[in-house]
Write a protein that holds these residues in place. Structure first.
Motif, PDB file in Angstrom:
ATOM      1  N   GLU A   6       0.829  -1.206   0.000  1.00 35.44           N
ATOM      2  CA  GLU A   6       0.000   0.000   0.000  1.00 35.44           C
ATOM      3  C   GLU A   6       0.865   1.259   0.000  1.00 35.44           C
ATOM      4  OE1 GLU A   6      -2.623  -0.279   3.351  1.00 35.44           O
ATOM      5  OE2 GLU A   6      -3.938  -1.700   2.353  1.00 35.44           O
ATOM      6  N   ARG A   7       1.962   1.232   0.767  1.00 34.35           N
ATOM      7  CA  ARG A   7       2.868   2.390   0.779  1.00 34.35           C
ATOM      8  C   ARG A   7       3.472   2.608  -0.602  1.00 34.35           C
ATOM      9  NH1 ARG A   7       5.946   1.153   6.323  1.00 34.35           N
ATOM     10  NH2 ARG A   7       6.348  -0.676   5.096  1.00 34.35           N
ATOM     11  N   LEU A   8       3.870   1.520  -1.266  1.00 36.36           N
ATOM     12  CA  LEU A   8       4.436   1.650  -2.611  1.00 36.36           C
ATOM     13  C   LEU A   8       3.384   2.158  -3.587  1.00 36.36           C
ATOM     14  CD1 LEU A   8       6.643   1.345  -4.716  1.00 36.36           C
ATOM     15  CD2 LEU A   8       6.023  -1.079  -4.913  1.00 36.36           C
ATOM     16  N   ALA A   9       2.184   1.599  -3.533  1.00 35.79           N
ATOM     17  CA  ALA A   9       1.108   2.051  -4.422  1.00 35.79           C
ATOM     18  C   ALA A   9       0.825   3.540  -4.200  1.00 35.79           C
ATOM     19  CB  ALA A   9      -0.157   1.221  -4.203  1.00 35.79           C
ATOM     20  N   ASN A  10       0.805   3.972  -2.949  1.00 35.29           N
ATOM     21  CA  ASN A  10       0.584   5.390  -2.640  1.00 35.29           C
ATOM     22  C   ASN A  10       1.715   6.258  -3.190  1.00 35.29           C
ATOM     23  OD1 ASN A  10      -1.867   5.015  -1.325  1.00 35.29           O
ATOM     24  ND2 ASN A  10      -0.904   4.733   0.667  1.00 35.29           N
ATOM     25  N   ALA A  11       2.949   5.773  -3.085  1.00 32.34           N
ATOM     26  CA  ALA A  11       4.098   6.538  -3.600  1.00 32.34           C
ATOM     27  C   ALA A  11       3.993   6.706  -5.112  1.00 32.34           C
ATOM     28  CB  ALA A  11       5.405   5.846  -3.222  1.00 32.34           C
ATOM     29  N   ILE A  12       3.600   5.648  -5.808  1.00 29.66           N
ATOM     30  CA  ILE A  12       3.465   5.740  -7.269  1.00 29.66           C
ATOM     31  C   ILE A  12       2.284   6.618  -7.635  1.00 29.66           C
ATOM     32  CG2 ILE A  12       3.011   4.411  -9.376  1.00 29.66           C
ATOM     33  CD1 ILE A  12       4.694   2.129  -8.082  1.00 29.66           C
ATOM     34  N   ARG A  13       1.167   6.506  -6.894  1.00 30.71           N
ATOM     35  CA  ARG A  13       0.034   7.416  -7.134  1.00 30.71           C
ATOM     36  C   ARG A  13       0.465   8.868  -6.977  1.00 30.71           C
ATOM     37  NH1 ARG A  13      -2.696   4.111  -3.525  1.00 30.71           N
ATOM     38  NH2 ARG A  13      -3.908   2.532  -4.606  1.00 30.71           N
ATOM     39  N   ASP A  14       1.253   9.149  -5.944  1.00 30.38           N
ATOM     40  CA  ASP A  14       1.745  10.518  -5.723  1.00 30.38           C
ATOM     41  C   ASP A  14       2.581  10.996  -6.898  1.00 30.38           C
ATOM     42  OD1 ASP A  14       0.465  10.621  -3.275  1.00 30.38           O
ATOM     43  OD2 ASP A  14       2.282  10.181  -2.102  1.00 30.38           O
ATOM     44  N   LYS A  15       3.415  10.117  -7.451  1.00 34.49           N
ATOM     45  CA  LYS A  15       4.248  10.498  -8.599  1.00 34.49           C
ATOM     46  C   LYS A  15       3.384  10.776  -9.823  1.00 34.49           C
ATOM     47  CE  LYS A  15       8.485   8.211  -7.166  1.00 34.49           C
ATOM     48  NZ  LYS A  15       9.568   7.305  -7.530  1.00 34.49           N
ATOM     49  N   ILE A  16       2.317   9.999 -10.003  1.00 32.49           N
ATOM     50  CA  ILE A  16       1.405  10.242 -11.124  1.00 32.49           C
ATOM     51  C   ILE A  16       0.650  11.542 -10.900  1.00 32.49           C
ATOM     52  CG2 ILE A  16      -0.665   9.387 -12.310  1.00 32.49           C
ATOM     53  CD1 ILE A  16       0.394   6.517 -11.703  1.00 32.49           C
ATOM     54  N   ARG A  17       0.151  11.733  -9.678  1.00 30.32           N
ATOM     55  CA  ARG A  17      -0.619  12.939  -9.329  1.00 30.32           C
ATOM     56  C   ARG A  17       0.209  14.206  -9.537  1.00 30.32           C
ATOM     57  NH1 ARG A  17      -1.405  11.815  -4.254  1.00 30.32           N
ATOM     58  NH2 ARG A  17      -3.229  10.531  -4.619  1.00 30.32           N
ATOM     59  N   SER A  18       1.487  14.160  -9.136  1.00 25.25           N
ATOM     60  CA  SER A  18       2.345  15.345  -9.216  1.00 25.25           C
ATOM     61  C   SER A  18       2.859  15.610 -10.631  1.00 25.25           C
ATOM     62  CB  SER A  18       3.543  15.186  -8.275  1.00 25.25           C
ATOM     63  OG  SER A  18       4.441  14.208  -8.787  1.00 25.25           O
ATOM     64  N   GLY A  19       2.705  14.628 -11.521  1.00 24.58           N
ATOM     65  CA  GLY A  19       3.207  14.797 -12.879  1.00 24.58           C
ATOM     66  C   GLY A  19       4.624  14.295 -13.059  1.00 24.58           C
ATOM     67  N   GLU A  20       5.225  13.801 -11.975  1.00 24.77           N
ATOM     68  CA  GLU A  20       6.569  13.233 -12.084  1.00 24.77           C
ATOM     69  C   GLU A  20       6.554  12.025 -13.017  1.00 24.77           C
ATOM     70  OE1 GLU A  20       9.887  11.183  -9.166  1.00 24.77           O
ATOM     71  OE2 GLU A  20       8.377  12.500  -8.271  1.00 24.77           O
ATOM     72  N   LEU A  21       5.471  11.244 -12.976  1.00 20.72           N
ATOM     73  CA  LEU A  21       5.253  10.151 -13.923  1.00 20.72           C
ATOM     74  C   LEU A  21       4.167  10.593 -14.876  1.00 20.72           C
ATOM     75  CD1 LEU A  21       5.208   6.805 -11.894  1.00 20.72           C
ATOM     76  CD2 LEU A  21       6.726   7.403 -13.770  1.00 20.72           C
ATOM     77  N   LYS A  22       4.528  10.778 -16.123  1.00 22.35           N
ATOM     78  CA  LYS A  22       3.574  11.213 -17.134  1.00 22.35           C
ATOM     79  C   LYS A  22       3.046  10.001 -17.890  1.00 22.35           C
ATOM     80  CE  LYS A  22       5.951  15.623 -17.669  1.00 22.35           C
ATOM     81  NZ  LYS A  22       6.399  15.543 -16.311  1.00 22.35           N
ATOM     82  N   PRO A  23       1.886  10.132 -18.561  1.00 17.24           N
ATOM     83  CA  PRO A  23       1.351   9.008 -19.327  1.00 17.24           C
ATOM     84  C   PRO A  23       2.403   8.459 -20.301  1.00 17.24           C
ATOM     85  CG  PRO A  23      -0.265  10.740 -19.215  1.00 17.24           C
ATOM     86  CD  PRO A  23       1.002  11.292 -18.615  1.00 17.24           C
ATOM     87  N   GLY A  24       2.571   7.154 -20.273  1.00 11.10           N
ATOM     88  CA  GLY A  24       3.533   6.493 -21.144  1.00 11.10           C
ATOM     89  C   GLY A  24       4.917   6.332 -20.555  1.00 11.10           C
ATOM     90  N   ASP A  25       5.215   7.052 -19.457  1.00  8.73           N
ATOM     91  CA  ASP A  25       6.523   6.908 -18.810  1.00  8.73           C
ATOM     92  C   ASP A  25       6.677   5.499 -18.263  1.00  8.73           C
ATOM     93  OD1 ASP A  25       7.180   9.514 -19.328  1.00  8.73           O
ATOM     94  OD2 ASP A  25       7.056  10.198 -17.240  1.00  8.73           O
TER      95      ASP A  25
END
Length: 110
Positions: A6-25
């Motif tokens: 859950e902590r890892l999933a939340n960390a990745i969600r945060d990266k998607i939310r912040s734009g650090e991970l963009k679609p296709g990255d």
């Protein structure tokens, strides 16, 4: 205490939310994630399965995982707080969430 997946999933969600991970990255490999977060393969796999079920990432064996194009549905998932409850209850909520509008009358199902 929050489960490691859950902590890892939340960390990745945060990266998607912040734009650090963009679609296709591309997401880092499982080995890289295990090393960075100091967690087991099973915890990484669990987080990836949750994020795939939510439609936030996609992936195939041999090609790795990547962030999916954001939609109104995935944006809602990114801002909806995650309640702390037993996994069986969360699974049931998730099924109801995924079937909303697909199965008429599903709200009344046992």
């Amino acid at each position: 205490m929050t489960a490691k997946y859950e902590r890892l999933a939340n960390a990745i969600r945060d990266k998607i939310r912040s734009g650090e991970l963009k679609p296709g990255d591309k997401l880092p490999s499982i080995s890289q994630i295990r090393e960075e977060y100091q967690i087991s393969y099973g915890s990484v796999r669990g987080a990836m399965l949750v994020l795939k079920a939510e439609g936030l990432i996609e992936g195939r064996q041999g090609t790795g995982s990547s962030s999916k194009t954001r939609t109104a549905r995935t944006d809602l998932l990114l801002v909806t707080p995650r309640p702390r409850c037993p996994p069986a209850v969360r699974a049931r909520w998730r099924v109801r969430e995924l079937t909303a509008g697909i199965c008429p009358g599903h709200e009344n199902a046992p």
